[in-house]
Write a protein that holds these residues in place. Structure first.
Motif, mmCIF file in Angstrom:
data_model
loop_
_atom_site.group_PDB
_atom_site.id
_atom_site.type_symbol
_atom_site.label_atom_id
_atom_site.label_comp_id
_atom_site.label_asym_id
_atom_site.label_seq_id
_atom_site.Cartn_x
_atom_site.Cartn_y
_atom_site.Cartn_z
ATOM 1 N N THR A 1 0.870 -1.173 0.000
ATOM 2 C CA THR A 1 0.000 0.000 0.000
ATOM 3 C C THR A 1 0.909 1.225 0.000
ATOM 4 O OG1 THR A 1 -0.090 0.422 2.385
ATOM 5 C CG2 THR A 1 -1.586 -1.266 1.497
ATOM 6 N N THR B 1 -7.857 0.953 0.733
ATOM 7 C CA THR B 1 -6.624 0.482 0.109
ATOM 8 C C THR B 1 -6.012 -0.662 0.899
ATOM 9 O OG1 THR B 1 -6.235 2.795 -0.521
ATOM 10 C CG2 THR B 1 -4.426 1.249 -0.848
ATOM 11 N N THR B 2 -5.986 -0.529 2.217
ATOM 12 C CA THR B 2 -5.308 -1.516 3.055
ATOM 13 C C THR B 2 -6.077 -2.827 3.114
ATOM 14 O OG1 THR B 2 -4.512 0.356 4.366
ATOM 15 C CG2 THR B 2 -4.178 -1.835 5.285
ATOM 16 N N THR C 1 2.935 -2.229 4.459
ATOM 17 C CA THR C 1 2.257 -0.947 4.630
ATOM 18 C C THR C 1 3.092 -0.124 5.611
ATOM 19 O OG1 THR C 1 0.126 0.122 5.091
ATOM 20 C CG2 THR C 1 0.765 -1.688 6.536
ATOM 21 N N LEU D 1 -0.553 -0.878 -4.696
ATOM 22 C CA LEU D 1 -1.847 -0.215 -4.689
ATOM 23 C C LEU D 1 -1.664 1.233 -4.248
ATOM 24 C CD1 LEU D 1 -4.108 -2.938 -3.003
ATOM 25 C CD2 LEU D 1 -3.301 -2.785 -5.378
ATOM 26 N N GLY E 1 -3.718 5.495 -4.470
ATOM 27 C CA GLY E 1 -4.793 6.343 -4.929
ATOM 28 C C GLY E 1 -4.391 7.041 -6.223
ATOM 29 N N HIS F 1 -6.454 3.231 -7.687
ATOM 30 C CA HIS F 1 -7.899 3.166 -7.493
ATOM 31 C C HIS F 1 -8.493 4.564 -7.344
ATOM 32 C CE1 HIS F 1 -7.649 4.185 -3.239
ATOM 33 N NE2 HIS F 1 -6.704 3.268 -3.094
#
Length: 631
Positions: A9, A25-26, A47, A257, A259, A288
């Motif tokens: 992440t 996301t996590t 993360t 992943l 934003g 995303h």
């Protein structure tokens, strides 16, 4: 698919109060990590928190504590939330960790020694809020385009990374690896951005202006630019210097992943940094979309930031994980609504999946002694159920490998619905009444087997409820094996346990949610109650007047073209087209319903208004063996 799987992440800004965007996301990363572990793969899930920079320093000063003490306290908000959401990461990196700082300094020294970093004068508009420089044309009404806050003109010596040197290599990589950036809309944005010149990247800040950062190893009067520092977390935590054998398995990552707002930093900045280090980028960067709340942009100023701790208190972690992953397509924007949350919870978890499990186990306990019964010979209806199981499992795996979480859940719910329909059509209550014990046993055995399949597939999304369902079936640990879809895997004679409903139906929003919405209405905005309130903020200052360009700006070093950043061009507004864009189309939800209260429709007149007919999703059909079905 490799037997080693790595997913990351972004590392979250430590000053932020965790909200559903962070959770989304996590949890997405955790779901895929769990699926790979269920396949028997070795997983590295990373993360963490981003803890350097000017805003962190200022926040610590306002509180009267050191920056280290400030970050030591605040990063726990993320760790505590991930524990509450049953997120099982393998490493939690902090950019203040000694190991990470050592990696950053070593990488900087190696790049400097090879001539990839040089010193030159930089002049430009600096935004403290965004912690970056802007050109004159970037400013909006003389202010930072990201934050809308004032900027200041800064001229200073700094260090630069030769990012532009690797621009052609980056373009070639993007062309040769069509799945490197997903979804397709984000890849197209990057293609457009890379048609412009890519300048060099300013990677330092003078200590005299901003001291909270990692000192440059070759010039202690400067600290490292926060993005250059933060991006290196992906390789520092993976063991690039301290564990080369592990690093060789963990990098390149399978998925990173992020934003959509940080796509540039993770492609242009990070990609060129990796090339300079002699490494390959991750196999896929998946950017995303964003969340709105009750149709409004999620914003601190609006006070509508949804606190996931409140949702865990109200619904439990499994329900929150499930709804977050099913409510929107992973690459698209989506809206969070408390009423939509309740609707999906009742329709899919309570009425469909939970109802199927309760029916199957309760009827077996009542009529067959509460143990896994024997199978009878297959009939056409049984073969159709087996085919539905095989199709659903295949579709589920296809979707999760593509990070299509909503598609995977749709396959799961379709299978559960097929199980409920099978029970209704087979009528075990009628078979029991007729004394056809062999057929009754066969029907309920297949229904229990389907519950096993459903329980296995739902486990990555709902780890507690999935494991509980499998325990009640005597099914053992969840495993994604080649024979998962077969309806003959349960141990015959295994003891069943009914217990309370897995997902009790909720007739109304939980009291804490109702209270939050009432306060939002009273305050004039839709805001969710903050369980973990942010640290006290300093008094707001009046915004400064828009800056004016100096009469003569100090030029950058003439021999090279330098820029603070390379930012993609803003896409054309969807309003300019008569067609709906994909991100908006992905928000559309089509749901079936049944009329529950048809009002009388008066004879229309010129002044009459329309009348609405209220509907709600149809629950599973009621039957004598369906204790939770609604009338």
């Amino acid at each position: 698919m490799s037997q080693h799987f790595t997913i990351t992440t972004p590392i979250y800004y430590v000053n932020d109060v965790p909200h559903i965007g962070h959770s989304y996301t996590t949890v997405a990363a955790d779901v895929i990590s769990r699926l790979h572990r269920m396949r028997g793969h070795e997983v590295f899930f990373l993360t963490g928190t981003d803890e350097h920079g000017q805003k962190v320093l200022e926040a610590a000063n306002r509180r009267g504590v050191t920056p280290q003490q400030h970050t030591d306290e605040l990063h726990l908000r993320f760790k505590n939330l991930w524990a509450r959401l049953d997120v099982q990461y393998d490493a939690f990196v902090r950019t203040t960790d000694a190991k990470h700082q050592a990696v950053v300094r070593r990488v900087l020294q190696e790049l400097h020694d090879r001539g990839e970093i040089y010193q030159a004068t930089y002049a430009g508009w600096y935004s403290t809020a965004a912690e970056r420089f802007w050109t004159e044309k970037d400013l909006i009404d003389g202010k930072c385009p990201d934050s809308g806050l004032p900027v200041e003109w800064v001229e200073e010596m700094n260090y630069f990374f030769k990012m532009g040197k690797y621009a052609d290599q980056l373009r070639a990589w993007l062309e040769a690896h069509p799945d490197w950036v997903r979804p397709e809309s984000r890849r197209n944005e990057l293609i457009g951005a890379l048609k412009k010149d890519v300048g060099d990247l300013c990677i330092s800040r003078p200590k005299a202006r901003m001291s909270w950062g990692i000192p440059l190893p070759f010039d202690e009067e400067y600290v490292t630019y926060v993005w250059f520092d933060a991006l290196l977390n992906y390789v520092s935590a993976a063991g690039i210097h301290d564990d080369p054998a592990a690093f060789a398995k963990r990098w390149p990552a399978d998925f990173q992943l992020l934003g959509k707002d940080i796509l540039t930093t993770h492609t242009v900045y990070w990609g060129t940094m990796l090339f300079a280090m002699g490494l390959e980028p991750a196999r896929c960067l998946y950017a995303h979309g964003w969340w709105t709340v009750e149709g409004q942009k999620m914003s601190k100023s609006l006070g509508n930031v949804v606190d996931p701790n409140l949702l865990v208190d109200a619904y439990g972690p499994d329900a929150l994980r499930y709804v977050l992953m099913s409510e929107k397509g992973f690459g698209a924007d989506g809206d969070f609504s408390h009423k939509a949350f309740l609707l999906r919870y009742n329709a899919e978890l309570a009425n469909d999946i939970g109802n199927l499990a309760h029916r199957a186990i309760s009827m077996t306990e009542k009529w067959l002694g509460g143990v896994v019964p024997a199978l009878d010979a297959d009939r056409d209806e049984d073969r159709a159920l087996s085919a539905a199981s095989a199709t659903a499992v295949s579709r589920f795996m296809e979707c999760v490998d593509a990070l299509d979480y909503r598609g995977a859940i749709e396959a799961l719910v379709t299978l559960s619905s097929a199980g409920n329909k099978y029970v209704d059509s087979m009528g075990p209550w009628a078979l029991n009444k007729a004394g056809d014990t062999a057929r009754l046993a066969g029907v309920l055995r297949r229904t229990l087997e389907l519950c096993r399949v459903v329980g296995t597939l739902i486990t990555p999304f709902c780890p507690n409820k999935g494991a509980e369902l499998l325990r009640r079936l005597s099914a053992g640990e969840p495993r994604l094996t080649d024979d998962l879809a077969q309806l003959d895997r349960l141990p015959e004679g295994g003891v069943l346990s009914l217990g309370d409903p897995l997902f009790p139906r909720l007739d109304e929003l939980p009291p804490a949610i109702q209270s939050a919405l009432e306060k939002a209405s009273a305050g004039g905005a839709l805001r969710s109650l903050q369980v973990n309130a942010p640290m006290p903020a300093a008094k707001a200052e009046k915004p400064a007047k828009a800056p004016k360009s100096p009469a003569k700006a100090a030029p950058a070093a003439p021999e090279v073209k330098m820029s603070e950043t390379t930012t993609p061009a803003t896409p054309a507004s969807p309003e300019a087209s008569a067609h709906i864009v994909y991100d908006d189309f992905a928000k559309v939800q089509l749901r079936a319903g049944r009329v529950v209260e048809p009002p009388a429709i008066p004879t229309p007149t010129a002044c009459s208004s329309s009348r609405w007919t209220w509907v709600r999703p149809s629950p599973a059909p009621s039957s004598p063996g369906s204790p939770t079905a609604t009338p």
